[in-house]
Design a protein around this motif. Structure first.
Motif, short mmCIF file in Angstrom:
data_model
loop_
_atom_site.label_atom_id
_atom_site.label_comp_id
_atom_site.label_asym_id
_atom_site.label_seq_id
_atom_site.Cartn_x
_atom_site.Cartn_y
_atom_site.Cartn_z
N GLU A 51 2.28 -33.99 15.99
CA GLU A 51 0.79 -34.18 15.45
C GLU A 51 0.23 -35.48 16.04
OE1 GLU A 51 0.62 -34.80 11.36
OE2 GLU A 51 2.78 -35.65 11.06
N HIS A 52 1.14 -36.61 16.49
CA HIS A 52 0.54 -37.74 16.87
C HIS A 52 0.46 -37.82 18.28
CE1 HIS A 52 1.61 -39.14 12.66
NE2 HIS A 52 2.75 -38.80 12.99
N ASN A 53 0.72 -36.98 19.14
CA ASN A 53 0.44 -37.08 20.32
C ASN A 53 0.02 -35.85 21.41
OD1 ASN A 53 2.82 -35.47 21.05
ND2 ASN A 53 4.04 -36.60 22.17
N GLU A 54 -0.05 -34.67 20.53
CA GLU A 54 -0.27 -33.47 21.20
C GLU A 54 -1.78 -33.60 21.79
OE1 GLU A 54 -1.08 -29.55 19.03
OE2 GLU A 54 -0.76 -30.72 17.11
N ARG A 55 -2.75 -33.99 21.32
CA ARG A 55 -4.16 -34.24 21.93
C ARG A 55 -3.99 -35.09 23.22
NH1 ARG A 55 -8.16 -32.15 18.50
NH2 ARG A 55 -7.29 -32.11 16.54
N GLN A 56 -3.11 -36.05 23.28
CA GLN A 56 -2.87 -36.78 24.66
C GLN A 56 -2.40 -35.98 25.54
OE1 GLN A 56 -2.42 -38.19 21.26
NE2 GLN A 56 -4.66 -39.11 21.31
N ARG A 57 -1.46 -34.89 25.20
CA ARG A 57 -0.73 -34.26 26.09
C ARG A 57 -1.61 -33.06 26.67
NH1 ARG A 57 4.25 -36.99 27.00
NH2 ARG A 57 5.42 -36.92 25.13
N ILE A 58 -2.65 -32.69 26.43
CA ILE A 58 -3.17 -31.44 26.71
C ILE A 58 -3.56 -31.48 28.19
CG2 ILE A 58 -5.51 -30.18 26.35
CD1 ILE A 58 -5.21 -30.73 23.49
N ASP A 59 -4.09 -32.74 28.73
CA ASP A 59 -4.35 -32.58 30.00
C ASP A 59 -3.35 -32.56 31.01
OD1 ASP A 59 -7.16 -33.18 29.50
OD2 ASP A 59 -7.20 -35.08 29.75
N ARG A 60 -2.21 -33.33 30.53
CA ARG A 60 -1.05 -33.23 31.33
C ARG A 60 -0.38 -31.51 31.22
NH1 ARG A 60 1.58 -34.43 35.90
NH2 ARG A 60 3.55 -35.09 35.54
N ILE A 61 -0.60 -31.12 30.28
CA ILE A 61 0.14 -29.81 30.11
C ILE A 61 -0.82 -28.81 30.99
CG2 ILE A 61 0.40 -27.72 28.34
CD1 ILE A 61 1.02 -29.85 26.29
N THR A 62 -2.15 -29.00 30.80
CA THR A 62 -2.99 -28.11 31.93
C THR A 62 -2.78 -28.29 33.18
OG1 THR A 62 -4.69 -28.40 30.12
CG2 THR A 62 -5.47 -27.72 32.16
N GLU A 63 -2.34 -29.40 33.60
CA GLU A 63 -1.83 -29.75 34.84
C GLU A 63 -0.48 -28.81 35.29
OE1 GLU A 63 -1.62 -33.84 35.58
OE2 GLU A 63 -3.77 -34.20 35.38
N TRP A 64 0.33 -28.87 34.43
CA TRP A 64 1.56 -28.13 34.58
C TRP A 64 1.49 -26.60 34.72
CZ3 TRP A 64 4.40 -31.17 30.13
CH2 TRP A 64 4.67 -32.41 30.74
N LEU A 65 0.51 -26.14 33.90
CA LEU A 65 0.15 -24.87 34.02
C LEU A 65 -0.66 -24.36 35.22
CD1 LEU A 65 -1.11 -24.20 30.18
CD2 LEU A 65 1.21 -23.39 31.34
#
Length: 273
Positions: A51-65
């Motif tokens: 819950e403390h980092n997932e919003r910050q991870r979204i862009d990176r996760i989108t890049e992986w996808l």
């Protein structure tokens, strides 16, 4: 995808295949999830997502996808997003057009509901009760006005306070406390709000572990209520009268507490906004 809520055997062949084939596994607590992976001999990269980092991870996760990777999202136990992290990520991925696939499995709320012995034809899941006393009282008053079964989670340090409040508001309402489901010390306590409170107070072990609390639905006492849906009646009266008057008239017709019906009316109005 869902992971076990206790017993490590409660995971599907499909889930294990997904974990084995994932490019990365997004996990609420990587140390906790590593134990599950080691148990099944799965060696895949783990990335923390809580819950403390997932919003910050979204862009990176989108890049992986975008690079063609397949990602598995898990929480510490049960189904992600159900009182667990994951909603901001899934919402963002759906909005951007990525395919999101459910891999179903264990869920504490549904597991508890299946053995509670309370009606299952109509139920609501409301997550954790609020921490602050005033907000918790309002929250429970609204639940008690609901005519189906209500399912909530509660923390061990607050279970006595919540049960005591339920015993004050509706001492004879049927309750079920399902604790440590699928684990070694699994227990299911059934009875009225007052009797379940007494059982927990008499055994300090009942204040430990993961807890699901199920609350039986309101049952209008007057004969006409057998033909009337209380929610429909409340909304109809609210279209003709001020809210408190509408709740009072519904209470007279249904034989239910005016305050409970007023809180239910506020909840129904929130749901329709």
């Amino acid at each position: 995808m869902a992971t076990p809520i206790g017993h490590l055997g409660d995971i599907s062949h499909r889930a294990l295949a997904v974990l084995q084939g994932a490019s990365r596994i997004l996990a609420e607590d990587t140390r906790h999830s590593q134990k599950l992976l080691q148990h099944y001999g799965i060696d895949r990269p783990l990335v923390s997502l809580h819950e403390h980092n997932e919003r910050q991870r979204i862009d990176r996760i989108t890049e992986w996808l975008a690079a063609g990777e397949t990602l598995a999202l898990i929480s510490d136990a049960g189904t992600p997003l159900i009182s667990d992290p994951g909603y901001p990520l899934v919402a963002a991925l759906v909005e951007s057009g990525h395919r999101v696939v459910p891999v179903p499995g264990a869920n504490a709320a549904v597991a508890a509901l299946s053995v509670a012995g309370l009606p299952t034809d109509r139920f609501q899941f409301c997550g954790f009760a609020p921490v602050k006393a005033g907000a918790r009282r309002t929250f429970l008053e609204r639940l008690l006005a609901y005519t189906g079964t209500s399912v909530i989670y509660e923390a061990p340090r607050r279970i006595i306070d919540t049960l005591a409040l339920l015993a004050e508001l509706a001492p004879q309402r049927p309750l079920v406390l399902a604790r440590e489901l699928t684990k070694q010390f699994e227990t299911v306590l059934r009875g009225s709000a007052q009797s379940v409170l007494q059982q927990v107070q008499a055994d300090s072990d009942q204040c430990r572990g993961e807890m699901v609390l199920l609350i039986g639905g309101a049952e209008p006492q007057d004969q006409p209520s057998d033909r009337v849906d209380p929610d429909d009646l409340l909304l109809t009266l609210a279209g003709l009268l001020p809210p408190k008057q509408a709740a009072g008239e519904a209470a007279r017709l249904l034989g239910v507490s005016k305050n409970l019906l007023y809180q239910r009316l506020l909840a129904l109005r929130d749901d329709t906004r």
